[in-house]
Scaffold this motif. Structure first.
Motif, PDB file in Angstrom:
ATOM      1  N   LEU A 199       4.499   5.870  -5.348  1.00  0.00           N
ATOM      2  CA  LEU A 199       4.843   5.891  -6.772  1.00  0.00           C
ATOM      3  C   LEU A 199       3.795   6.648  -7.580  1.00  0.00           C
ATOM      4  O   LEU A 199       4.121   7.334  -8.556  1.00  0.00           O
ATOM      5  N   ALA A 200       2.539   6.532  -7.178  1.00  0.00           N
ATOM      6  CA  ALA A 200       1.458   7.183  -7.913  1.00  0.00           C
ATOM      7  C   ALA A 200       1.544   8.708  -7.848  1.00  0.00           C
ATOM      8  O   ALA A 200       0.909   9.397  -8.652  1.00  0.00           O
ATOM      9  N   LYS A 201       2.326   9.241  -6.932  1.00  0.00           N
ATOM     10  CA  LYS A 201       2.494  10.694  -6.812  1.00  0.00           C
ATOM     11  C   LYS A 201       3.409  11.260  -7.896  1.00  0.00           C
ATOM     12  O   LYS A 201       3.431  12.470  -8.109  1.00  0.00           O
ATOM     13  N   ILE A 202       4.173  10.396  -8.561  1.00  0.00           N
ATOM     14  CA  ILE A 202       5.119  10.868  -9.574  1.00  0.00           C
ATOM     15  C   ILE A 202       4.379  11.114 -10.883  1.00  0.00           C
ATOM     16  O   ILE A 202       3.788  10.187 -11.445  1.00  0.00           O
ATOM     17  N   PRO A 203       4.391  12.346 -11.399  1.00  0.00           N
ATOM     18  CA  PRO A 203       3.720  12.612 -12.680  1.00  0.00           C
ATOM     19  C   PRO A 203       4.318  11.773 -13.793  1.00  0.00           C
ATOM     20  O   PRO A 203       5.535  11.612 -13.900  1.00  0.00           O
TER      21      PRO A 203
ATOM     22  N   ARG B  76       0.823  -1.210   0.000  1.00  0.00           N
ATOM     23  CA  ARG B  76       0.000   0.000   0.000  1.00  0.00           C
ATOM     24  C   ARG B  76       0.858   1.262   0.000  1.00  0.00           C
ATOM     25  O   ARG B  76       0.530   2.252  -0.666  1.00  0.00           O
ATOM     26  N   LEU B  77       1.974   1.212   0.719  1.00  0.00           N
ATOM     27  CA  LEU B  77       2.864   2.370   0.788  1.00  0.00           C
ATOM     28  C   LEU B  77       3.512   2.653  -0.561  1.00  0.00           C
ATOM     29  O   LEU B  77       3.482   3.791  -1.044  1.00  0.00           O
TER      30      LEU B  77
ATOM     31  N   LEU C 291      14.117  12.767  -8.071  1.00  0.00           N
ATOM     32  CA  LEU C 291      14.726  12.703  -9.395  1.00  0.00           C
ATOM     33  C   LEU C 291      13.776  13.206 -10.472  1.00  0.00           C
ATOM     34  O   LEU C 291      14.187  13.918 -11.405  1.00  0.00           O
ATOM     35  N   PHE C 292      12.494  12.855 -10.328  1.00  0.00           N
ATOM     36  CA  PHE C 292      11.528  13.219 -11.362  1.00  0.00           C
ATOM     37  C   PHE C 292      10.707  14.451 -11.018  1.00  0.00           C
ATOM     38  O   PHE C 292       9.584  14.650 -11.485  1.00  0.00           O
ATOM     39  N   GLY C 293      11.285  15.292 -10.146  1.00  0.00           N
ATOM     40  CA  GLY C 293      10.775  16.643  -9.956  1.00  0.00           C
ATOM     41  C   GLY C 293       9.626  16.794  -9.014  1.00  0.00           C
ATOM     42  O   GLY C 293       8.945  17.833  -9.006  1.00  0.00           O
ATOM     43  N   LEU C 294       9.385  15.796  -8.154  1.00  0.00           N
ATOM     44  CA  LEU C 294       8.299  15.917  -7.177  1.00  0.00           C
ATOM     45  C   LEU C 294       8.919  16.340  -5.849  1.00  0.00           C
ATOM     46  O   LEU C 294       9.622  15.573  -5.205  1.00  0.00           O
ATOM     47  N   ASP C 295       8.687  17.584  -5.450  1.00  0.00           N
ATOM     48  CA  ASP C 295       9.247  18.094  -4.196  1.00  0.00           C
ATOM     49  C   ASP C 295       8.318  17.851  -3.032  1.00  0.00           C
ATOM     50  O   ASP C 295       7.114  17.793  -3.183  1.00  0.00           O
TER      51      ASP C 295
END
Length: 401
Positions: free
Chosen positions: A312-316, A306-307, A397-401
């Motif tokens: 991972l789903a938060k990464i655009p 679940r974690l 790395l993929f720009g999610l702060d």
């Protein structure tokens, strides 16, 4: 001087296991002092339950375990496997229909050796575990990939299988829960596929090694439970590695019709003979002893599942189907491809995995190891803290702060 004769063309065509290759690279970097977090190996981070270890220690003091035993496995262990097969797969078998193997991989290899003839086509739903196509090729079969993407929860349909079937199709590989995707076929889906295989006289090699690792009330219904008449043309593959954190003990098994098992037994009598007796005694304890710790591990995997899915789903650009079994997540990362990241352009998931290892010090397995590009496999069978930190590195790395 006459030139040396060539090496085996068959073995020269076999690729190294991609998952083990990535895991070995990660471990080498860790040994060199790099803080690499690896999601590569499908290996529980838990210790084997102590009562299983104790059974092995006790077995060390029994001289009977120092000798050859039946190549097909200890009779008492085969009886325990028969009981498990009835309990979890709904199939009643005798011990004579079971062979204990050196891990699930040997069972997979021997299953294809038993039912594949040169030139036979084997339908292989993709994404697939890296060993299947190589084991099929070693049996002189032809793997025929049938791909289902994230939009289908990585599960193939009867229509897809029928479209891929030819007069040379003799075997179907069926895996639920799946490695690498974690997908679980519903009872209805399993029944439909089983009835289709039965109608066309197609053998089924069903890998059930993750059948006890399911979540959210899902049940991994065995294809022979869904379609009992299919038992005469199905080989079940299983083992203790995943459920009981026993990957290094190397105990698996295959279950099937007597004639197919006899062929596989003949092969094993020449290939390896009996599995290590101490490990067999440990496997017996695992199957017949308390299941409390196995359940605790399953619950821990569920929490980690679940974690990692939510993070991972938060990464655009990343799409994450919800896995209901095993301990893998298989995100669709096509939204990250065809772009530059920190000055490096990535067009394939293989290039993306290299970028992630180089710039985030996180090891993942690219989709090319399991079928088409555009995906990553991450195992969440690692410690909770590392699991979260690794995903947070990806987010950064993929720009999610």
């Amino acid at each position: 001087m006459t030139e040396r004769a060539p090496l085996s063309r068959k073995l020269s065509a076999i690729a190294e296991s991609a998952t083990l290759k990535v895991d070995a690279k990660a471990k080498a970097l860790q040994a060199a002092g790099r803080p690499v977090i690896s999601y590569a190996a499908g290996e529980p981070d838990f210790a084997t339950p102590q009562f299983i270890v104790d059974a092995a220690a006790h077995a060390l003091h029994d001289p009977a375990n120092y000798r050859y035993t039946p190549a097909a496995g200890l009779p008492v262990l085969r009886e325990a496997i028969a009981a498990k097969t009835l309990r979890d797969s709904g199939l009643e078998v005798t011990a004579s229909q079971i062979i204990v193997t050196n891990g699930g991989k040997q069972a997979v290899y021997q299953a294809f050796q038993a039912v594949v003839n040169p030139g036979d086509e084997v339908l292989l739903p993709a994404p697939y575990w890296t060993t299947y196509p190589e084991a099929i090729a070693l049996a002189d079969g032809v793997p025929v990939e049938v791909f289902a993407g994230a939009d289908q929860d990585y599960k193939v349909t009867v229509d897809q299988l029928e479209a891929a079937r030819t007069d040379r199709t003799t075997v179907l590989v069926f895996v639920s829960p799946s490695n690498p995707t974690g997908s679980v076929y519903t009872p209805e889906e399993t029944k439909a596929i089983g009835e289709w295989a039965l109608a066309h006289g197609i053998w089924v090699v069903s890998d059930e090694i993750y059948q006890n690792l399911v979540y959210e009330g899902a049940r991994a219904v065995s294809i022979v439970d869904a379609v009992p008449e299919l038992a005469g043309q199905t080989i079940l593959v299983n083992g203790v590695a995943k459920t009981y954190a026993m990957t290094g003990w190397r105990v698996g098994w295959m279950v099937g019709p007597a004639d197919a098992i006899k062929l596989a037994g003949n092969l094993q009598s020449h290939l390896s003979s009996n599995v290590n007796n101490v490990a067999q005694r440990a496997a017996l304890a695992a199957l017949t002893g308390p299941q409390t710790e196995a359940e605790e591990m399953r619950q821990a995997f569920d929490r980690r599942r679940r974690l990692i899915v939510s993070e991972l789903a938060k990464i655009p650009g990343v799409t994450v189907p919800n896995p209901l079994g095993a301990f893998y997540v298989y995100p669709d990362v096509t939204g990250l491809l065809g772009r530059e990241w920190n000055g490096t352009r990535v067009d394939t998931s293989l290039e993306l995995a290299d970028l992630i290892l180089d710039q985030a010090e996180v090891a993942v397995v690219p989709g090319e190891a399991f079928g088409p590009s555009g995906y990553l496999r991450l195992s969440y069978a690692l410690g909770d803290d590392q699991l979260l930190e690794g995903v947070q590195r990806l987010q950064k790395l993929f720009g999610l702060d």
